[in-house]
Design a protein around this motif. Structure first.
Motif, short mmCIF file in Angstrom:
data_model
loop_
_atom_site.label_atom_id
_atom_site.label_comp_id
_atom_site.label_asym_id
_atom_site.label_seq_id
_atom_site.Cartn_x
_atom_site.Cartn_y
_atom_site.Cartn_z
N GLY A 46 124.06 77.09 -13.80
CA GLY A 46 124.20 78.47 -13.36
C GLY A 46 123.12 79.35 -13.96
O GLY A 46 121.93 79.01 -13.95
N SER A 47 123.53 80.46 -14.52
CA SER A 47 122.59 81.43 -15.09
C SER A 47 122.24 81.15 -16.54
O SER A 47 121.66 82.01 -17.22
N GLY A 48 122.62 79.97 -17.05
CA GLY A 48 122.12 79.49 -18.32
C GLY A 48 122.69 80.15 -19.55
O GLY A 48 122.13 80.00 -20.64
N GLU A 49 123.82 80.84 -19.41
CA GLU A 49 124.33 81.60 -20.56
C GLU A 49 124.70 80.69 -21.73
O GLU A 49 124.45 81.03 -22.89
N MET A 50 125.29 79.55 -21.45
CA MET A 50 125.69 78.66 -22.53
C MET A 50 124.46 78.18 -23.31
O MET A 50 124.41 78.30 -24.54
N LEU A 51 123.46 77.66 -22.61
CA LEU A 51 122.27 77.18 -23.30
C LEU A 51 121.55 78.29 -24.04
O LEU A 51 121.14 78.11 -25.19
N CYS A 52 121.41 79.43 -23.41
CA CYS A 52 120.64 80.52 -24.02
C CYS A 52 121.32 81.08 -25.26
O CYS A 52 120.67 81.28 -26.31
N THR A 53 122.61 81.34 -25.18
CA THR A 53 123.29 81.92 -26.34
C THR A 53 123.47 80.90 -27.45
O THR A 53 123.35 81.23 -28.63
N LEU A 72 118.85 80.41 -11.47
CA LEU A 72 117.82 79.98 -12.42
C LEU A 72 116.88 81.12 -12.78
O LEU A 72 116.43 81.22 -13.93
N ALA A 73 116.59 82.00 -11.82
CA ALA A 73 115.78 83.17 -12.15
C ALA A 73 116.50 84.04 -13.18
O ALA A 73 115.87 84.55 -14.13
N ALA A 74 117.81 84.19 -13.02
CA ALA A 74 118.59 84.95 -14.00
C ALA A 74 118.58 84.25 -15.36
O ALA A 74 118.52 84.89 -16.41
N ALA A 75 118.64 82.91 -15.34
CA ALA A 75 118.62 82.14 -16.59
C ALA A 75 117.29 82.32 -17.32
O ALA A 75 117.25 82.47 -18.54
N ARG A 76 116.20 82.29 -16.57
CA ARG A 76 114.89 82.47 -17.20
C ARG A 76 114.76 83.87 -17.79
O ARG A 76 114.20 84.05 -18.88
N SER A 77 115.29 84.86 -17.09
CA SER A 77 115.28 86.21 -17.62
C SER A 77 116.11 86.32 -18.90
O SER A 77 115.70 86.98 -19.86
N ALA A 80 114.30 84.76 -21.83
CA ALA A 80 113.27 85.66 -22.33
C ALA A 80 113.90 86.80 -23.14
O ALA A 80 113.40 87.18 -24.21
N GLU A 81 115.01 87.33 -22.64
CA GLU A 81 115.70 88.43 -23.34
C GLU A 81 116.14 88.01 -24.73
O GLU A 81 116.04 88.80 -25.69
N LEU A 82 116.62 86.77 -24.86
CA LEU A 82 117.14 86.29 -26.14
C LEU A 82 116.07 85.60 -26.98
O LEU A 82 116.36 85.14 -28.09
N GLY A 83 114.85 85.48 -26.46
CA GLY A 83 113.77 84.88 -27.22
C GLY A 83 113.88 83.38 -27.40
O GLY A 83 113.45 82.84 -28.43
N VAL A 84 114.43 82.70 -26.40
CA VAL A 84 114.62 81.25 -26.53
C VAL A 84 113.86 80.49 -25.43
O VAL A 84 114.21 79.34 -25.12
N GLU A 85 112.82 81.09 -24.88
CA GLU A 85 112.07 80.41 -23.81
C GLU A 85 111.51 79.07 -24.27
O GLU A 85 111.35 78.16 -23.45
N ASP A 86 111.19 78.94 -25.56
CA ASP A 86 110.56 77.71 -26.05
C ASP A 86 111.56 76.60 -26.33
O ASP A 86 111.16 75.45 -26.55
N THR A 87 112.85 76.93 -26.33
CA THR A 87 113.86 75.91 -26.66
C THR A 87 114.79 75.58 -25.50
O THR A 87 115.59 74.65 -25.60
#
Length: 248
Positions: A46-53, A72-77, A80-87
């Motif tokens: 989905g929007s990647g909330e689990m992975l990002c947080t 996926l566009a929401a997940a990428r955003s 970026a918001e949480l600073g985890v693009e590299d992980t």
């Protein structure tokens, strides 16, 4: 390859595409005692909330796979918001049949077991990406109470009572498939309300903005019945939870 528009319209403002709220997702992450560097595969992310947080809060790395370009566009955003693009890596693909290129520590499918044609098939799919001794996470509905008739069953978006177990039956089925249940976090009526009521608002505002769209009649009919079905049936009879499993 993409998710049907109806799903995107309903949940375009959701960060969590199931009956969890932020607090329950955080509780699950703490309960699993995730270590920095833990590698997670999340199918139908989905929007990647689990992975990002969890990457922000626990230092995990992970890959999310989803068929929806919008989510996926929401997940990428969000990454970026949480600073985890590299992980966090996000892959546009059909999660059904997706196998990680290297074994992961945690393989998850949170509320989308149709990717494996049901729970057993989804667990088997997740196993193909999991290292020995790793952890499976699966989100699955169950009956909180026995629905009294077919109208109640269909009001819970099921075809028959046999579509779901009750909670003891679901836990028993994990053992029958060779797994130990090692953690669980369950939705409650408040988190169900947040999930479905946000859909009603999203549908209504979309209808106001798109009265002549070809999907407008279908979504108008849905909004006419969805709130009553929720308070009459789903809120009373249908449960949902995330279950952590380890192979025996």
């Amino acid at each position: 390859m993409d998710l049907p528009r109806q799903f995107v319209i309903r949940e375009r403002h959701h960060r969590i595409h199931n009956p969890f709220d932020d607090a329950k997702l955080a509780t699950l992450g703490r309960a699993l005692r995730l270590r920095p560097g833990t590698e997670i595969l999340d199918l139908a992310c989905g929007s990647g909330e689990m992975l990002c947080t969890w990457s922000r809060d626990h230092g995990v790395t992970g890959t999310g796979v989803d068929i929806s370009t919008a989510f996926l566009a929401a997940a990428r955003s969000r990454a970026a918001e949480l600073g985890v693009e590299d992980t966090v890596t996000l892959v546009h693909a059909d999660a059904a049949g997706y196998v990680a290129p290297a074994p992961v520590d945690v393989a998850a499918c949170i509320g989308a077991t149709w990717i494996g044609d049901g729970l057993p098939g989804t667990l088997a799919l997740l196993e193909r990406s999991l290292r020995p001794g790793g952890l499976l996470l699966v989100g699955e509905p169950f009956w909180r109470a026995d629905p009294p008739d077919q109208e109640a069953v269909e009001g819970c978006h099921a075809r028959s009572r046999d579509a779901y177990h009750d909670l003891p039956g679901l836990v028993e089925s994990f053992g029958e498939q060779g797994y130990d249940l090692v953690e669980m976090v369950l939705a409650d009526t408040d988190s169900w309300d947040r999930y479905v009521a946000a859909q009603w608002l999203a549908v209504r505002t979309w209808l106001d903005d798109n009265p002549d769209d070809e999907l407008a009649p279908e979504l108008r009919a849905e909004l006419d019945t969805a709130p009553l079905n929720h308070v009459r049936y789903q809120r009373r009879y249908l449960g949902w939870g995330v279950f952590a499993l380890m192979r025996r």
